[in-house]
Each structure stands twice: as structure tokens, then as C-alpha cells.
Write a protein that holds these residues in place. Structure first.
Motif, PDB file in Angstrom:
ATOM      1  N   THR A 385       0.628  -1.361   0.141  1.00  0.00           N
ATOM      2  CA  THR A 385       0.559   0.106   0.180  1.00  0.00           C
ATOM      3  C   THR A 385       1.084   0.984  -0.007  1.00  0.00           C
ATOM      4  OG1 THR A 385      -1.991  -1.122   1.158  1.00  0.00           O
ATOM      5  CG2 THR A 385      -1.651   0.808   1.030  1.00  0.00           C
ATOM      6  N   ALA A 389       1.438   4.600  -2.727  1.00  0.00           N
ATOM      7  CA  ALA A 389       0.691   5.628  -2.566  1.00  0.00           C
ATOM      8  C   ALA A 389       2.175   6.659  -2.586  1.00  0.00           C
ATOM      9  CB  ALA A 389       0.488   5.500  -0.887  1.00  0.00           C
ATOM     10  N   LYS A 409      -0.627   9.385  -1.986  1.00  0.00           N
ATOM     11  CA  LYS A 409      -2.450   8.891  -2.227  1.00  0.00           C
ATOM     12  C   LYS A 409      -2.692   7.468  -2.041  1.00  0.00           C
ATOM     13  CE  LYS A 409      -2.433  12.669  -5.537  1.00  0.00           C
ATOM     14  NZ  LYS A 409      -2.504  12.869  -7.416  1.00  0.00           N
ATOM     15  N   LEU A 410      -3.151   7.557  -0.421  1.00  0.00           N
ATOM     16  CA  LEU A 410      -3.605   6.691   0.228  1.00  0.00           C
ATOM     17  C   LEU A 410      -5.690   6.265   0.115  1.00  0.00           C
ATOM     18  CD1 LEU A 410      -1.912   6.566   3.783  1.00  0.00           C
ATOM     19  CD2 LEU A 410      -1.538   5.542   1.719  1.00  0.00           C
ATOM     20  N   GLY A 467       0.194  11.448   3.374  1.00  0.00           N
ATOM     21  CA  GLY A 467      -1.334  10.716   2.900  1.00  0.00           C
ATOM     22  C   GLY A 467      -2.843  11.425   3.779  1.00  0.00           C
TER      23      GLY A 467
END
Ligand code: GAP
Length: 524
Positions: A385, A389, A409-410, A467
Motif C-alpha cells: 500500500t 501510494a 495517495k492513500l 497521505g
């Protein structure tokens, strides 16, 4: 606008440390290898990922229930499960560098290298032929590509056979035949390959010797198997039904590099789905599809995820596939989906002498259920993840090429901090008072951060880098007479759009955008 640049592995690990996501364990003592600590933001992100998994499994399925079994189990558990006898990795030492490796991983790395050459050929051809390029046709006809593919297939097949047969001499011969050198010394002087059991053991306080030997569980699944009837009877579940669990597992990995990808202490999220014998392929396909959709909902694109069938099956499985993720060091296993047959329940039944059967009240039959397992490491999910991100991109809407930012960019629902609240001027008491008031209220709803330690542009960048999907700024308009009095700006991390929102509407404005329900619905 140029495409964003995804963080390489070095940048990712540095970013994780500098921003309080992941620290090396016991760093002040030069660290303990393959053990890591999650920092203030890391623990929030990891908990959110675990919550997404748990709620997808347990909350959304009325036929999946939860369990939290102990790490220590009766030692016979591991005899029955096959871990005492068969949970081994083939270990080899390099006589020159004195470094220790997994022979199968060295051979897999060799296959990856050949795949790298193949991919280069394809990329070159793509560039040459442009839109007219037909990759399938090229793979079927180009001499070099066919040769590389053939080599990869041959080596993979030979490796699978050697691993299934536990043929350590053959593994060593492969190192020699494939001219595999020690990545450290560049030399190929290998010892014999020998089996190494991956379980950590410890001693029960009051019993000496072998009798008191305990193992730290190498997988959480066995806690589920031994509790199969306890759970089924207490919840009155009917087959098919599942038991889900999140917990620590321990493996004495021979090679433990690659940050939190391969750790000696890690966390698993496992679900055992108990089914009627004979229906396993139907469920296998269903869970493959379900799990892939779950990953995609997190925002991981199709090209970064793929299925990879196991070449050599574990001792308990009749079918197995990995969901692989394109980590910064290439495609590697993120999750395993295994059809475990009745291997575990039957083995526990035999060794314990206790019946672990299901009574089907319709057919009036007793049988040992088959099991379909989904198993994912929380730490690997975290790494996947974070690696997708974190990127460096030009600041949206700004033409200046030097204006770049690091942004994570979570998916908003899993972001560690949902809202940052900041006063435009920290030396203006009226602004600070309103900003602190907003923080005091929003923290009951969301993970929030109050920050007034720099100029607003710097504070925005800081939140982008970890994020945070929304920044709330209190400015002069908020406190001065006029149509914007009582409003604040809400800045969107991805578009940088700023919306003026009334303070009392903030929860209603932000809430639905960071709600886990949105993610759960997309991943179902
Ligand atoms: N119960 C089945 C089982 O344990 P596995 O493929 O050995 O299967 C499942 O492990 C998942 O656990 C892997 O897909 C991976 O995500 C995670 N995992 C395994 N070993 C790990 C390690 N040393 N460090 C971090 N995660 C690990």
C-alpha cells in the motif's frame, strides 16, 4: 503534466522512518534484523488496513466469524500440522562470503533476471512498433523472447520437482548448472544444501527437556483448526462457513532482507472457510475473485497485481495460488489462497483422538470438512500500500517544473490522519482559538492533527507526504465580518481544490469521504 515517479525502495524505507511509519527494531543497539516497530503514523495505517480486512470478512459475511487464539499452542499441534517435519527451507552457505541463503530463492532470483531480459526485449519492440505492436504475437514468434521464456519454464519446473521431492543435491546442482554466484562476493563456492526448520522454539517454565518444548506459531491457521468445533457449535454455523483471525506469527527466516517484506515476527490475517468435500474448486475460484476485488478497491491498479499459481504445492494443499504485487523490487507474493483439503482437521483428529467432524442435519451425515484458506501478511499489505501510494509529482495546477511534491495517495478511509487543522497565522489568538476549537470537536470523529509549526505551504506539504486527505485552514475570513465568517477552507490532497465550508458542516462534508463503508462497498 509528466507522470508521477513512484518511490524506489531506498526512498520508501527512508520516508517510512523519517515520517514515523516504520523503525528498525532496537535501533540504538544497531538493530535486530528482520524485526520492525511501527511508529505513530505506521500503527494507524496498519490498524486501518487490518480493520478493512476484518470488517470485509467478519462484518460483511454472516457466515464468517472471528477468533483470537493464543500464540502458544500444545506442541502436538505442530506435529499434526506437519510443521515439525516439513516446515523447512533449503539453506546454503557461500564458503567465501560466509553468507547464508535460501537455495530456492537464489534460483527464483535467477528466473527473475531472465524475466527482466525478456521484459526488456518486449519494451524495446513496443517502442519500435508503437500502436501496431501485438505482444501476444511477438511472444509467440520472436526468437530471443521464446528462448528466455523456455529457459524460465525449464528452471521453474526443475525447481518445483526438486522442492517437492526435497532433493537437496539437485538444488545444489542447479546452483552449479545455472552458474549462480553469491550476490555478495560474486563467487560460486557453495556448501551442500540442507533443510532448515523455520519454527522458533522456547521452553515451558516447569518442564525440562523435549517435553516442555513450545513453538511460537509459524501461522495463525492452526489456532482456527483446533477450535473448529468450539466455534461451529457455539455459533451454530452451517457449512459453508468461515473463521477469521488476525495475529502474530513467527518464522526463523534464513534470508530476511527487503524491509518488512520478510520478517521473523510478523502479522497474518487468515480466514479458513469450511466447505463440503468436492466443492473446493468452486470456492477456490470464488475466493480468488473476491480477494482480487478487495485489493483493487484499495486503489491498487490491475497492472500491479497478478495471480501466480504455485509450482510446488505445500504439504497440505491440492491447489494454491498467490496474489502477487509489483513491489519496488518486482512481483512477489502478497497473499496466498490455498485449498487445504481435510489435511489439517484429519491430522488433528488422528493425533488428538478427538472427533473434528461436521454433522449435516439435512443429509444426516458426519464428515470432515475441506478448507479453503485466504492468508495475507498485514506487513506485506502495508508495504504494498505504501509503495504504491508514495510518489513524487508536479504540484497540480502549477506549471513550474520545479514545483514538485512528495505525496502519499492513500485511499482516504485508510489514511492515518484524516484531517489536519491549521491556523493561517499562529500569532493571531482569535484564529488559533477557532482552529483549536475545531480540532477539539473533530477528534471525536476522525484521527486529526493540529499543526501550527510552520508556514501554511510547508504544513500542506507535510500532510501530503503522510497521505492526509483533508486540511482545514482557519483564516482571516473565518473570524472577520462578511459572508465567509464562520467558514474555513477544506483543501483536498489530490486535486488541491479548496472549498469553503461552514464549521458546523465539517463533519458532514468530510465524514462520507473518509468513511470505511465506501471502501468496504467497493471491495465487496
Ligand atoms: N497459513 C498459510 C500460510 O501461512 P504462507 O504463504 O506461508 O501461508 C501467508 O503465508 C502470508 O503471510 C504470505 O502471503 C505473506 O503475506 C505473509 N508472510 C509469510 N511469511 C512472512 C514473513 N516472513 N514476513 C512477512 N510476511 C510473511
Amino acid at each position: 503534466m509528466p507522470a508521477p515517479i513512484f518511490a524506489d525502495f531506498k526512498k520508501l524505507t527512508a520516508h517510512a522512518k523519517d515520517n514515523g511509519f516504520v523503525f528498525q527494531s532496537s535501533e540504538i543497539y544497531d538493530g535486530l534484523s528482520a524485526a520492525y516497530d511501527y511508529g505513530p503514523l505506521g500503527v494507524l495505517l496498519k490498524n486501518n488496513l487490518k480493520e478493512y480486512w476484518w470488517r470485509s470478512m467478519v462484518q460483511l459475511h454472516d457466515n464468517i466469524v472471528g477468533l483470537d487464539a493464543s500464540i502458544f499452542m500444545h506442541p502436538k499441534t505442530w506435529k499434526a500440522s506437519g510443521h515439525v517435519d516439513a516446515f523447512n527451507d533449503p539453506l546454503v552457505d557461500n564458503k567465501i562470503s560466509k553468507k547464508r541463503y535460501r537455495a530456492d530463492v537464489l534460483i527464483e532470483d535467477h528466473i527473475d533476471k531472465v524475466e527482466g531480459k525478456l521484459n526488456k526485449e518486449i519494451a524495446k519492440a513496443k517502442k519500435r512498433f508503437g500502436d501496431a505492436f501485438d505482444e501476444t504475437e511477438y511472444r509467440a514468434t520472436n526468437g530471443n523472447v521464446k528462448r528466455y521464456q523456455g529457459e524460465m519454464d525449464d528452471v521453474a519446473k526443475r525447481l518445483a520437482t526438486a522442492m517437492t521431492d526435497e532433493n537437496m543435491e539437485e538444488l545444489r546442482q542447479m546452483l552449479v548448472d545455472l552458474k549462480i554466484n553469491d550476490p555478495e562476493s560474486g563467487k560460486a563456492d557453495w556448501t551442500d544444501v540442507r533443510q532448515f526448520n523455520l519454527m522458533f522454539s522456547t521452553q515451558l517454565g516447569n518442564i525440562a527437556g523435549e517435553e516442555g518444548k513450545l513453538y511460537l506459531r509459524p501461522e495463525t491457521a492452526q489456532g482456527i483448526f483446533v477450535n473448529f468445533l468450539n466455534v461451529q457449535k457455539s455459533t451454530r454455523q452451517k457449512i459453508p462457513f468461515g473463521i477469521a483471525q488476525i495475529g502474530k506469527a513467527f518464522r526463523n527466516e534464513i534470508v530476511a532482507r527487503q524491509f518488512i517484506f520478510r520478517m521473523r515476527e510478523f502479522e497474518q490475517m487468515e480466514m479458513q472457510f469450511f466447505i463440503q468435500p468436492g466443492t473446493q474448486m468452486e470456492w477456490y475460484n470464488k475466493w480468488k475473485e473476491t480477494r482480487m476485488k478487495w485489493h483493487r478497491a484499495l486503489g491498487h491498479p490491475a497492472e500491479k497485481l497478478r495471480f501466480h499459481d504455485h509450482d510446488n504445492l505445500a504439504h497440505y494443499a491440492d491447489a494454491a495460488v498467490d496474489i502477487q504485487f509489483d513491489f519496488p523490487f518486482g512481483f512477489k507474493e502478497l497473499e496466498g489462497i490455498h485449498s487445504r483439503t481435510d489435511f489439517d482437521l484429519t491430522a488433528h483428529m488422528e493425533l488428538s483422538g478427538k472427533k473434528l467432524q461436521y454433522f449435516d442435519s439435512e443429509t444426516k451425515e458426519n464428515y470432515v470438512p475441506y478448507v479453503l484458506e485466504t492468508s495475507i501478511g498485514a506487513d506485506r499489505l502495508f508495504l504494498a500500500t505504501m509503495s504504491h501510494a508514495l510518489r513524487t509529482e508536479m504540484v497540480p495546477g502549477q506549471d513550474d517544473e520545479n514545483n514538485v511534491r512528495d505525496v502519499m495517495k492513500l485511499h482516504p478511509a485508510i489514511a492515518p490522519i484524516k484531517v489536519a487543522i491549521m491556523p493561517l497565522k499562529r500569532n493571531k489568538p482569535e484564529i488559533v482559538e477557532v482552529a483549536k476549537g475545531i480540532f477539539d470537536e473533530l477528534r471525536f470523529k476522525f484521527d486529526c492533527q493540529y499543526d501550527d509549526t510552520g508556514a501554511i505551504g510547508k504544513l500542506y506539504r507535510r500532510q501530503d507526504a503522510v497521505g492526509t486527505p483533508f486540511c482545514v485552514t482557519v483564516d482571516f475570513d473565518t473570524i472577520e465580518e462578511g459572508e465567509n465568517k464562520g467558514t474555513v477552507t477544506v483543501r483536498d490532497r489530490d486535486t488541491l481544490a479548496q472549498t469553503r465550508v461552514r464549521i458546523e458542516d465539517l463533519v458532514g462534508f468530510i465524514g462520507p469521504k473518509v468513511d470505511m463503508a465506501v471502501l468496504l462497498a467497493a471491495g465487496e
